[in-house]
Design an enzyme around this catalytic site. Structure first.
Site, PDB file in Angstrom:
ATOM      1  N   HIS A 108       4.900   0.395   0.800  1.00 40.15           N
ATOM      2  CA  HIS A 108       5.345  -0.422   1.919  1.00 40.15           C
ATOM      3  C   HIS A 108       4.370  -1.550   2.194  1.00 40.15           C
ATOM      4  O   HIS A 108       3.214  -1.516   1.755  1.00 40.15           O
ATOM      5  CB  HIS A 108       5.491   0.447   3.172  1.00 40.15           C
ATOM      6  CG  HIS A 108       4.213   1.120   3.579  1.00 40.15           C
ATOM      7  ND1 HIS A 108       3.821   2.333   3.061  1.00 40.15           N
ATOM      8  CD2 HIS A 108       3.231   0.746   4.435  1.00 40.15           C
ATOM      9  CE1 HIS A 108       2.665   2.690   3.592  1.00 40.15           C
ATOM     10  NE2 HIS A 108       2.280   1.733   4.423  1.00 40.15           N
ATOM     11  N   GLN A 137       0.816  -1.206   0.000  1.00 43.33           N
ATOM     12  CA  GLN A 137       0.000   0.000   0.000  1.00 43.33           C
ATOM     13  C   GLN A 137       0.850   1.257   0.000  1.00 43.33           C
ATOM     14  O   GLN A 137       2.074   1.215   0.135  1.00 43.33           O
ATOM     15  CB  GLN A 137      -0.931  -0.013   1.225  1.00 43.33           C
ATOM     16  CG  GLN A 137      -0.206  -0.232   2.540  1.00 43.33           C
ATOM     17  CD  GLN A 137      -1.151  -0.536   3.692  1.00 43.33           C
ATOM     18  OE1 GLN A 137      -1.157   0.167   4.700  1.00 43.33           O
ATOM     19  NE2 GLN A 137      -1.931  -1.612   3.556  1.00 43.33           N
ATOM     20  N   GLU A 197       4.124   7.862   8.590  1.00 44.23           N
ATOM     21  CA  GLU A 197       4.145   6.953   9.728  1.00 44.23           C
ATOM     22  C   GLU A 197       5.540   6.387   9.959  1.00 44.23           C
ATOM     23  O   GLU A 197       6.466   6.633   9.172  1.00 44.23           O
ATOM     24  CB  GLU A 197       3.149   5.807   9.517  1.00 44.23           C
ATOM     25  CG  GLU A 197       3.407   4.987   8.269  1.00 44.23           C
ATOM     26  CD  GLU A 197       2.283   4.012   7.963  1.00 44.23           C
ATOM     27  OE1 GLU A 197       1.301   3.928   8.716  1.00 44.23           O
ATOM     28  OE2 GLU A 197       2.380   3.323   6.926  1.00 44.23           O
ATOM     29  N   ARG A 231      -4.625   0.635  -1.471  1.00 45.75           N
ATOM     30  CA  ARG A 231      -4.159  -0.744  -1.566  1.00 45.75           C
ATOM     31  C   ARG A 231      -3.722  -1.025  -2.994  1.00 45.75           C
ATOM     32  O   ARG A 231      -4.505  -0.894  -3.932  1.00 45.75           O
ATOM     33  CB  ARG A 231      -5.269  -1.697  -1.120  1.00 45.75           C
ATOM     34  CG  ARG A 231      -4.823  -3.138  -0.932  1.00 45.75           C
ATOM     35  CD  ARG A 231      -5.979  -4.027  -0.502  1.00 45.75           C
ATOM     36  NE  ARG A 231      -6.535  -3.621   0.771  1.00 45.75           N
ATOM     37  CZ  ARG A 231      -7.801  -3.256   0.950  1.00 45.75           C
ATOM     38  NH1 ARG A 231      -8.635  -3.223  -0.066  1.00 45.75           N
ATOM     39  NH2 ARG A 231      -8.222  -2.898   2.139  1.00 45.75           N
ATOM     40  N   HIS A 282       0.236   5.752   1.063  1.00 42.45           N
ATOM     41  CA  HIS A 282      -0.674   6.750   1.614  1.00 42.45           C
ATOM     42  C   HIS A 282      -0.410   8.109   0.962  1.00 42.45           C
ATOM     43  O   HIS A 282       0.744   8.450   0.674  1.00 42.45           O
ATOM     44  CB  HIS A 282      -0.475   6.878   3.125  1.00 42.45           C
ATOM     45  CG  HIS A 282      -0.539   5.575   3.848  1.00 42.45           C
ATOM     46  ND1 HIS A 282      -1.678   4.812   3.903  1.00 42.45           N
ATOM     47  CD2 HIS A 282       0.413   4.890   4.532  1.00 42.45           C
ATOM     48  CE1 HIS A 282      -1.437   3.715   4.598  1.00 42.45           C
ATOM     49  NE2 HIS A 282      -0.169   3.739   4.984  1.00 42.45           N
TER      50      HIS A 282
END
Length: 337
Positions: A190, A113, A132, A210, A115
């Protein structure tokens, strides 16, 4: 009773360190380690994530200790504002708690996926982006994860590789062990692999594109939705020498792992008490206990025990904190600098 506690918020002049009821997420790739790690009885199988502190809509954390037990995090933030999160943080994020704190147990491979960043997430979803980091709490022998690209590809080559099933071969794969750290800025492709148990710190966002899901089916027998086209524009295609964060371990000294505009994370490994001074820090501080157990004592006379698998939010109006380990202990310390 909860109504009375909510009314009592107005009377509270100083906050204390807060624990929250974990929000357990059942997933198709989840395992059995989270409830054991957190000493939750009875044990549960298939739990992929424990959301430790969350301000995500419909997933708001609920206080589990002290006089504010049962009160949602968003109500405390709305009432106490900078007392809880700090003046600078409140000015930037308002009444949205800015971080989502998780434990993740991958019994199977997670989907690959990416982001979106803040600009894209705001435009497409009216949301924050999602930068993250991962700290590997433990890993089965041979466990691995993906972070970034092995070699350069174009956006069109990305689409072709997803369609012909060769995409995973383009990614940088790392065999991991306890203590490994990966910083994942928005745009970095990642995936967590089977056998990884991870502490994750991220921006408050639930936006995930995804890319590839190993042709798995959901509980209804359907393939899970992919977001190939949305991800195409979100991906950072630049290739870096390494996607792993290196650091030098030190005992009884804070070790900085990651610092970025959205959070700073330190590692504390201690077998003697440690003093922390927050007088110049205009932020809340979060502690995730990864091993051992400690007592936290603040300058306001509050004392709180934190055990392995527990997470504590220390409010921004705390000036000093004493961390007293009962045995050799390891914690992540997280704040916004």
């Amino acid at each position: 009773m909860i109504e009375n506690r909510t009314k009592a918020l107005d009377q509270i002049k100083s906050l204390y360190p807060l624990k929250f009821k974990p929000i357990l997420k059942s997933t198709i790739w989840g395992g059995s380690d989270i409830t054991d790690f957190k000493n939750i009885k009875p044990p549960l199988i298939g739990i992929g994530e424990s959301w430790e502190i969350s301000g995500v809509e419909n997933n708001i954390s609920i206080v589990s200790n002290g006089e504010l037990t049962g009160i949602p995090l968003d109500k405390i933030l709305a009432d106490k504002k900078e007392m809880l999160v700090g003046k600078k943080v409140y000015q930037q994020f308002g009444e949205t708690f800015p971080l989502l704190i998780k434990f993740i147990d991958a019994n199977d491979d997670l989907s690959i996926q990416v982001h979106p960043d803040n600009e894209m997430a705001k435009k497409r979803h009216d949301s924050f982006g999602k930068t993250e980091m991962w700290y590997v709490v433990k890993a089965a022998p041979g466990a691995s994860l993906y972070s970034g690209f092995e070699s350069s590809i174009s956006p069109d080559e990305y689409v072709d590789s997803v369609n012909d099933g060769s995409f995973t071969g383009l990614l940088k794969k790392y065999t991991v062990k306890e203590g490994d750290v990966f910083f994942l800025p928005a745009g970095r492709v990642h995936a967590i692999g089977a056998g990884c148990f991870i502490a994750e710190i991220q921006q408050t966002s639930n936006i995930t594109y995804r890319i590839f899901d190993y042709m798995r089916r959901d509980a209804d027998g359907n393939f899970r939705e992919l977001h190939t086209d949305q991800a195409k524009d979100a991906i950072d295609y630049e290739v870096y020498d390494s996607y792993k964060t290196d650091y030098n371990k030190e005992i009884n000294q804070p070790v900085k792992l990651v610092t970025c505009p959205y959070f700073t994370t330190n590692l504390l490994e201690l077998d003697i008490q440690m003093s922390r001074n927050f007088e110049k820090l205009d932020s809340f501080v979060i502690y995730m206990c990864l091993s051992g157990h400690c007592t936290l004592k603040d300058n306001k006379g509050n004392s709180l025990f934190i055990d392995r698998g527990e997470t504590v939010l220390v409010p921004a109006d705390t000036e000093k904190l004493l961390i007293i380990p009962s045995e050799s202990s390891k914690l992540l310390e997280i704040f916004i600098d």
